[in-house]
Scaffold this motif. Sequence first.
Motif, PDB file in Angstrom:
ATOM      1  N   GLU A 405       0.889  -1.159   0.087  1.00 25.62           N
ATOM      2  CA  GLU A 405      -0.076  -0.171   0.132  1.00 25.62           C
ATOM      3  C   GLU A 405       0.842   1.348  -0.149  1.00 25.62           C
ATOM      4  OE1 GLU A 405      -3.074  -0.364   3.030  1.00 25.62           O
ATOM      5  OE2 GLU A 405      -4.094  -2.050   2.280  1.00 25.62           O
ATOM      6  N   VAL A 573       2.983  -1.717   3.625  1.00 26.87           N
ATOM      7  CA  VAL A 573       3.033  -0.268   3.491  1.00 26.87           C
ATOM      8  C   VAL A 573       4.549   0.192   3.332  1.00 26.87           C
ATOM      9  CG1 VAL A 573       2.352   2.174   3.937  1.00 26.87           C
ATOM     10  CG2 VAL A 573       0.991   0.169   4.938  1.00 26.87           C
ATOM     11  N   TYR A 575       6.420   3.725   3.444  1.00 24.18           N
ATOM     12  CA  TYR A 575       6.352   4.977   3.760  1.00 24.18           C
ATOM     13  C   TYR A 575       7.489   5.714   4.505  1.00 24.18           C
ATOM     14  CZ  TYR A 575       3.454   8.430   6.432  1.00 24.18           C
ATOM     15  OH  TYR A 575       2.982   9.842   6.839  1.00 24.18           O
ATOM     16  N   PRO A 583      -0.952  -0.133   7.855  1.00 27.64           N
ATOM     17  CA  PRO A 583      -1.085   1.341   7.912  1.00 27.64           C
ATOM     18  C   PRO A 583      -1.088   1.826   9.545  1.00 27.64           C
ATOM     19  CG  PRO A 583      -2.582   0.283   6.214  1.00 27.64           C
ATOM     20  CD  PRO A 583      -1.976  -0.866   6.912  1.00 27.64           C
TER      21      PRO A 583
END
Length: 688
Positions: A405, A573, A575, A583
């Motif tokens: 994601e 994820v 990030y 998340p």
Amino acid sequence: MSLINNTILASTDNLPDEQQILLLKAALCPGQDCYDNFQQWRKQVDLDDIESASFRLIPLLYENLRKHAVHQVELGKLKGISRYHWCKNQILLKSMTDLLRLLSLNEVDTLVLKGGALIYGYYKRPALRPMNDVDILVPRRSLQQAVSVMLANGWKSLNNNDITDPSVQKNLHSVEFVDAKGNECDLHWTPLWDATWEGAETHFWETAEPITIQGIDTRIMGPTEQLFHTIVHGSQFNALPPLRWIADAFKIIENDGERIDWNKLITLGKEYSYLTNLQQGILFLRSNFEIQMPEAFVTALVHRKVPLNEKLEYQLESRYIPAHRIDMLLLRAWFRHSKQKRNTHSLYRLWSFPSYIRTRLKISSFKDIPEALKTRFAKIRNERRKKERYWFQADGRLFSDTALEIMVTDHCNLCCRTCDHLAPVMEERFQSPDSLKTDLALLSKSILFRKVKLIGGEPLLHPQLAYITKIVRESDICERILLVTNGTLLSRVSDELLNKIDEIEISQYPDTSLSKETLEYFKKRAESFSTKFSVFYYPYFQNQFSLHGTQDKQLIRSIFKSCKRANLWGCHVVYKGHLFRCPQSIYLPRVIPKIKNNPFADGLKITSSRRFKKQALAFFKEGKPLNACAYCLGTVGTLVNHEQVRKDNWLNFQNVPTKALVDSILLRLPIADRDAHDHIKTSGKLKK
């Protein structure tokens, strides 16, 4: 008993292990034996992590403990699991009685098999014998009429063959049907899986006993046939260890032992070529439980000579055969086919074997057999890989059969009461294309993901979303790109963006849903670019986290073990130069004061090290809760109505202790027994 002690049980994969035997004894034995075995089993088992086969015995365990006045703190949990099975069975039994009524009105005789028969004939209480589906036997002469009745009343066949074709009936013993609510029913014309020859079912009809279920007259097998059927059915290998047959056989003998014709059991075993199954089942029951059986019967059964081909067949039926062992799978199929055609010439058996394979593979033409076999084994292999989820490819990269994601934005244009990404309280942030390009270039050297999800917040708020998508496509990080949006900004979707993504998924909520015409317009537009267009509705949300959190390590571990994100979905994820497992481990540290100081504590820094892919694999598969798990509710939060709220009031809804926000039934349900899909997500329409 000396005979039993000196007889060695065959080594198979279909018998319980020592831990499961302790559970069976605790669930079935009286008095002190019940308590002692429960205590031994309890020392070895975490009640929040019970494997699925044992999970189905919990109602019987709870009833036995309660009957013998065993008072433990755990009884509350066991009672909750029993209630879950009671509810599940009530739904199945309702579908069964509705179907029995329909068949009765159409003058189709019925005989209830397996779980339904055992509940009404022996257990008496629906919760005590969990079921997955319903099994009903009908006469061959009435099969076409029964199928017509079911199809006319909303049942759908899961078999591509013409069920009413006599040649199909000679190769199969039943066919699966499913109704509009997802309830399954196996419609049988013979009760045994490879006793499909004409007349194989006659004895079971002749010895059947009448029973009235919810005002409907039907039949169940007599006690001798019921015990025979239970042992034979339980002796076949199943990926989920078949423990229930042991409890079923125990209950049949306990309740109806005086009416069992023990000598007839041997006769049935010989007639249907299941002597080995019968020997092993009886030996296991006698060697582990104090079950009353005539010694002369046991002696006669043990000393009964069994043909070599029957012994070999039992070894194949009772063992796990890997998907790549095509030779063993075909040999097992040949033994089954030979039993079905036992009264025919060996040349005829050989000639008709392809027809048997065609029917078993549910295809209509012989020329499709090679492709069907290839597809079947590929499916099995893929299912095995799905369980593993991660493996190394020929190019040396780690393949993750999950989604990566990318949080295109942290903020959103909506303020949903229980947003799982905490968007209502996140500051405005747009993903930097340059930093994403750097992260993906580094990450793609080590890992390939099944797909990338462009998500948020609301990704369509990002002014450079098409460029972000281009970066993802050129990075070689994934096979497919999926855009997830709430749909309120669909007018911002450009042709350039549609041309770069493989799928767009719209999340619809009761108070922000789009009209049918709008959705149809965008669907046609997406499909003109060969982009899949999906709409999912969320009539409810789940509570996602608690500001209070919990220090109860057992509760944290239970939430983590029952979390679909951690154990089924794999919502990883990328990030700010790090990989995260979900998340929530990114966003919770930004609102929870106690874990605010180290926002990357649950992440793994992306590096160019050769060891990184192995570090990532260990990171993905780590079985310990994250720091954020002390505040997260995983996927076991209680349901709440979906609504839009004020941003300045959003956190107040989460200012509640963890225990008050957890759905206790979902928490106790083993992850292996839970649907992999999001149970608050549906493809149906919202009810306003």
